[in-house]
Design a protein around this motif. Sequence first.
Motif, short mmCIF file in Angstrom:
data_model
loop_
_atom_site.label_atom_id
_atom_site.label_comp_id
_atom_site.label_asym_id
_atom_site.label_seq_id
_atom_site.Cartn_x
_atom_site.Cartn_y
_atom_site.Cartn_z
N PHE A 70 0.83 -1.20 0.00
CA PHE A 70 0.00 0.00 0.00
C PHE A 70 0.87 1.26 0.00
O PHE A 70 0.60 2.22 -0.73
CB PHE A 70 -0.92 -0.02 1.22
N GLY A 71 1.93 1.24 0.82
CA GLY A 71 2.85 2.38 0.86
C GLY A 71 3.54 2.59 -0.47
O GLY A 71 3.71 3.73 -0.92
N ALA A 72 3.94 1.49 -1.11
CA ALA A 72 4.59 1.59 -2.41
C ALA A 72 3.64 2.17 -3.44
O ALA A 72 4.03 3.00 -4.27
CB ALA A 72 5.08 0.21 -2.86
N PHE A 73 2.37 1.76 -3.38
CA PHE A 73 1.38 2.28 -4.33
C PHE A 73 1.22 3.78 -4.16
O PHE A 73 1.24 4.54 -5.13
CB PHE A 73 0.04 1.57 -4.12
N ILE A 74 1.07 4.23 -2.90
CA ILE A 74 0.90 5.67 -2.65
C ILE A 74 2.14 6.44 -3.11
O ILE A 74 2.04 7.46 -3.80
CB ILE A 74 0.65 5.93 -1.15
N PHE A 75 3.31 5.93 -2.73
CA PHE A 75 4.56 6.62 -3.04
C PHE A 75 4.78 6.73 -4.54
O PHE A 75 5.12 7.79 -5.06
CB PHE A 75 5.72 5.87 -2.39
N TYR A 76 4.56 5.62 -5.25
CA TYR A 76 4.85 5.61 -6.68
C TYR A 76 3.70 6.13 -7.53
O TYR A 76 3.79 6.15 -8.76
CB TYR A 76 5.26 4.20 -7.13
N VAL A 77 2.63 6.55 -6.89
CA VAL A 77 1.60 7.32 -7.59
C VAL A 77 1.83 8.81 -7.34
O VAL A 77 1.74 9.62 -8.26
CB VAL A 77 0.18 6.91 -7.11
N ALA A 78 2.17 9.15 -6.09
CA ALA A 78 2.35 10.56 -5.74
C ALA A 78 3.59 11.16 -6.40
O ALA A 78 3.54 12.27 -6.93
CB ALA A 78 2.45 10.71 -4.22
N LEU A 79 4.69 10.42 -6.38
CA LEU A 79 5.94 11.00 -6.87
C LEU A 79 5.94 11.29 -8.37
O LEU A 79 6.43 12.34 -8.79
CB LEU A 79 7.12 10.09 -6.50
N PRO A 80 5.40 10.39 -9.21
CA PRO A 80 5.36 10.73 -10.64
C PRO A 80 4.59 12.01 -10.94
O PRO A 80 4.88 12.67 -11.94
CB PRO A 80 4.67 9.50 -11.27
N ILE A 81 3.61 12.35 -10.09
CA ILE A 81 2.90 13.61 -10.29
C ILE A 81 3.89 14.77 -10.25
O ILE A 81 3.81 15.71 -11.04
CB ILE A 81 1.80 13.79 -9.22
N HIS A 82 4.84 14.67 -9.34
CA HIS A 82 5.88 15.69 -9.20
C HIS A 82 6.69 15.80 -10.49
O HIS A 82 6.94 16.90 -11.00
CB HIS A 82 6.78 15.31 -8.03
N PHE A 83 7.09 14.66 -11.04
CA PHE A 83 7.90 14.67 -12.25
C PHE A 83 7.10 15.13 -13.46
O PHE A 83 7.60 15.86 -14.32
CB PHE A 83 8.49 13.27 -12.50
N ILE A 84 5.84 14.70 -13.54
CA ILE A 84 4.99 15.10 -14.66
C ILE A 84 4.78 16.61 -14.65
O ILE A 84 4.84 17.27 -15.69
CB ILE A 84 3.64 14.36 -14.60
N MET A 85 4.56 17.16 -13.45
CA MET A 85 4.39 18.61 -13.34
C MET A 85 5.65 19.35 -13.82
O MET A 85 5.57 20.41 -14.43
CB MET A 85 4.08 18.99 -11.90
N SER A 86 6.81 18.76 -13.55
CA SER A 86 8.06 19.46 -13.89
C SER A 86 8.34 19.47 -15.38
O SER A 86 9.09 20.34 -15.86
CB SER A 86 9.24 18.80 -13.16
#
Length: 240
Positions: free
Chosen positions: A183-199
Amino acid sequence: MRPLIKTEGGKEYVLRFKPATQIAHLFLLVGMTISFITGLPMFFKFGEVNIFEGLGAALGLPAPHTSSQLISILHDWVGPILMLIGVLIVLAASDKRAGLREITKFGEALRVFKEVAEYRLGRRKEYPPTPFYHPFQVMWVWGVILGLLLLGVSGLFLVVEKWFYMQILPPWWRGFMSLLHIFGAFIFYVALPIHFIMSIFPTNWPMLKSQLLAKGYVPIEWWMAHHKAYVEEVKKRGGP
């Protein structure tokens, strides 16, 4: 200490990334990538031999389990240690009080989110003054924090039991920790790509260029377009 605002070549720039923060980004990126790539075959049980066998043999790991050993070493130790170093650098170099204050302004984040939505829908003429963190940034920051906490706590128990042959947890609790880890991996690897996509949005290229070239400063025009409230706050502190 770097000034928050500087003038260079007749143009004003505002500090976005401290040198330590840029180094931390590198540790986090490499550690995150290693953990993700090795976590997939561990979870789905595919590609362990084809992907990692040759590399494990080249590193001198004993056969016939070179691939699984290499995956375990990379996933359980190398990736997490690199991410931990990145997190520690961020904590050591950042203004923790100011950072915590910024990501806990939930009321302000909701207000700005509403105003941005109105702007996108054509109900507002000007882009709203935004603080250091955009509402979406607040969301992914908390997603990353929650994901890392779940990964760290559950992973610690799982790694200790796996590598030191210690039966700390009863079977049902071990299964629960495994679910928390997933569950933690799912949250982490969904949240972080948002950061990269925004950049990588064209409107954010000035910030991305600053990060890639290790400059740390972004033209004030970008700040005024995206985080006007923060620039106004910085100028009130006294400018350069």
